[in-house]
Design an enzyme around this catalytic site. Structure first.
Site, short mmCIF file in Angstrom:
data_model
loop_
_atom_site.label_atom_id
_atom_site.label_comp_id
_atom_site.label_asym_id
_atom_site.label_seq_id
_atom_site.Cartn_x
_atom_site.Cartn_y
_atom_site.Cartn_z
N ARG A 1 -4.11 -0.43 8.42
CA ARG A 1 -4.75 -0.99 7.46
C ARG A 1 -3.36 -1.42 5.99
O ARG A 1 -2.21 -0.55 6.33
CB ARG A 1 -4.92 -0.22 7.16
CG ARG A 1 -6.18 0.00 8.29
CD ARG A 1 -7.50 1.71 8.17
NE ARG A 1 -8.70 1.62 9.09
CZ ARG A 1 -9.73 0.79 9.08
NH1 ARG A 1 -9.86 -0.30 8.75
NH2 ARG A 1 -10.33 0.58 10.48
N ASP A 2 -3.92 -1.71 6.37
CA ASP A 2 -2.82 -1.41 4.19
C ASP A 2 -2.74 -0.53 3.96
O ASP A 2 -3.80 0.38 3.21
CB ASP A 2 -3.32 -2.81 3.06
CG ASP A 2 -2.05 -3.23 2.12
OD1 ASP A 2 -0.91 -4.35 2.11
OD2 ASP A 2 -1.53 -2.41 1.42
N ILE A 3 -1.79 -0.24 3.24
CA ILE A 3 -1.49 1.25 2.42
C ILE A 3 -2.10 0.95 0.86
O ILE A 3 -2.56 2.44 0.70
CB ILE A 3 -0.18 1.61 2.27
CG1 ILE A 3 0.12 3.28 2.36
CG2 ILE A 3 0.63 0.87 1.08
CD1 ILE A 3 1.38 3.47 2.95
N ASN B 1 1.09 -14.65 2.32
CA ASN B 1 2.36 -15.19 0.85
C ASN B 1 3.87 -15.02 1.78
O ASN B 1 4.25 -14.73 2.42
CB ASN B 1 2.27 -13.83 -0.22
CG ASN B 1 0.89 -13.49 -0.50
OD1 ASN B 1 -0.10 -13.89 -0.69
ND2 ASN B 1 0.77 -12.14 -0.33
N VAL C 1 7.18 -7.21 1.65
CA VAL C 1 7.31 -7.14 2.79
C VAL C 1 8.22 -8.63 3.72
O VAL C 1 7.16 -9.41 3.40
CB VAL C 1 7.05 -6.04 3.41
CG1 VAL C 1 7.50 -5.69 4.86
CG2 VAL C 1 6.32 -5.45 2.50
N HIS D 1 3.44 -11.62 7.63
CA HIS D 1 1.96 -10.69 8.10
C HIS D 1 0.62 -11.28 7.40
O HIS D 1 0.65 -12.22 6.12
CB HIS D 1 2.20 -9.01 7.37
CG HIS D 1 2.35 -8.97 5.85
ND1 HIS D 1 4.08 -9.21 5.48
CD2 HIS D 1 1.81 -9.34 4.55
CE1 HIS D 1 4.30 -8.83 4.33
NE2 HIS D 1 2.90 -9.07 3.60
N HIS E 1 -3.16 -10.93 5.49
CA HIS E 1 -3.45 -9.97 5.24
C HIS E 1 -4.38 -10.70 6.18
O HIS E 1 -5.62 -11.40 5.45
CB HIS E 1 -3.43 -10.50 3.55
CG HIS E 1 -2.02 -9.70 2.72
ND1 HIS E 1 -1.76 -8.73 2.42
CD2 HIS E 1 -1.12 -10.41 2.86
CE1 HIS E 1 -0.45 -7.87 1.91
NE2 HIS E 1 -0.14 -9.69 1.84
P1 5GP Z 1 2.35 -9.10 0.38
O1 5GP Z 1 2.93 -8.94 -0.52
O2 5GP Z 1 4.26 -9.00 0.97
O3 5GP Z 1 2.22 -10.06 1.36
O4 5GP Z 1 2.40 -8.09 1.64
C1 5GP Z 1 2.45 -6.64 1.83
C2 5GP Z 1 1.75 -5.40 1.70
O5 5GP Z 1 2.62 -4.42 2.54
C3 5GP Z 1 0.81 -5.12 0.28
O6 5GP Z 1 -0.12 -5.23 0.91
C4 5GP Z 1 1.53 -3.42 0.90
O7 5GP Z 1 0.42 -2.76 0.07
C5 5GP Z 1 1.84 -2.54 1.68
N1 5GP Z 1 2.21 -2.22 2.59
C6 5GP Z 1 3.23 -1.59 1.41
N2 5GP Z 1 4.28 -0.73 2.26
C7 5GP Z 1 3.91 -0.56 2.62
C8 5GP Z 1 3.31 0.83 3.90
O8 5GP Z 1 4.47 1.35 4.14
N3 5GP Z 1 2.84 1.12 5.01
C9 5GP Z 1 1.33 -0.09 5.42
N4 5GP Z 1 0.65 0.11 5.55
N5 5GP Z 1 0.60 -1.11 4.10
C10 5GP Z 1 2.48 -1.10 2.84
#
Ligand code: 5GP
Ligand code: ZN
Length: 121
Positions: free
Chosen positions: A38-40, A94, A103, A107, A109
């Site tokens: 799950r997303d944080i 993304n 990140v 991944h 979403h």
């Molecule tokens: P991006 O912006 O790279 O597409 O998505 C990165 C996602 O990772 C974001 O939606 C963010 O909320 C999530 N995220 C960032 N740090 C953590 C973490 O420590 N744990 C979890 N589960 N999700 C994280």
């Protein structure tokens, strides 16, 4: 087109550390190839990230390194969404900072549980 940023490698990658169990993750699915957690900071009632265990900086790099893995991510996304009753969901990769990637470990979403309409902004 600007080069996609890859400002982390396996050693300091947040998602590699979650996958390795060094940082807690709320996992909903795990197998030998990928994990889903799950997303944080969820952007929808259901917001899960599906990530390959192998570190690559973004989806296209994963596809180049391992041609079947992106399909496997999509299949896992469908499984985890349906397992919680969501037949309709949005999938997002993304790629690059200007597209909102923060990140740099591939991944997918998986978002569900609210009406999302047709927009993408
Ligand atoms: P991006 O912006 O790279 O597409 O998505 C990165 C996602 O990772 C974001 O939606 C963010 O909320 C999530 N995220 C960032 N740090 C953590 C973490 O420590 N744990 C979890 N589960 N999700 C994280
Ligand atoms: Zn990684």
């Amino acid at each position: 087109m600007p080069e996609v940023s890859t400002d982390s490698d396996t050693a300091d990658c947040l998602f590699c550390r979650i996958i390795a169990g060094e940082i807690p993750g709320d996992f909903v699915h795990q197998d030998q190839r990928l994990v889903a957690f799950r997303d944080i900071a969820p952007k929808a009632p259901f917001h899960v990230l599906v990530a390959p265990r192998e570190h690559q900086p973004h989806a296209a790099a994963s596809a180049a390194a391992d041609p079947t893995i992106v399909g496997e991510l999509v299949t896992a996304a469908d499984v985890v969404a349906r397992a919680e009753g969501y037949d309709d969901y949005r999938l997002i990769f993304n790629t690059g900072a200007d597209a909102g990637q923060t990140v740099f470990h591939t991944h997918l979403h998986v978002l569900a549980g609210k009406l999302m309409g047709e927009g993408f902004a």
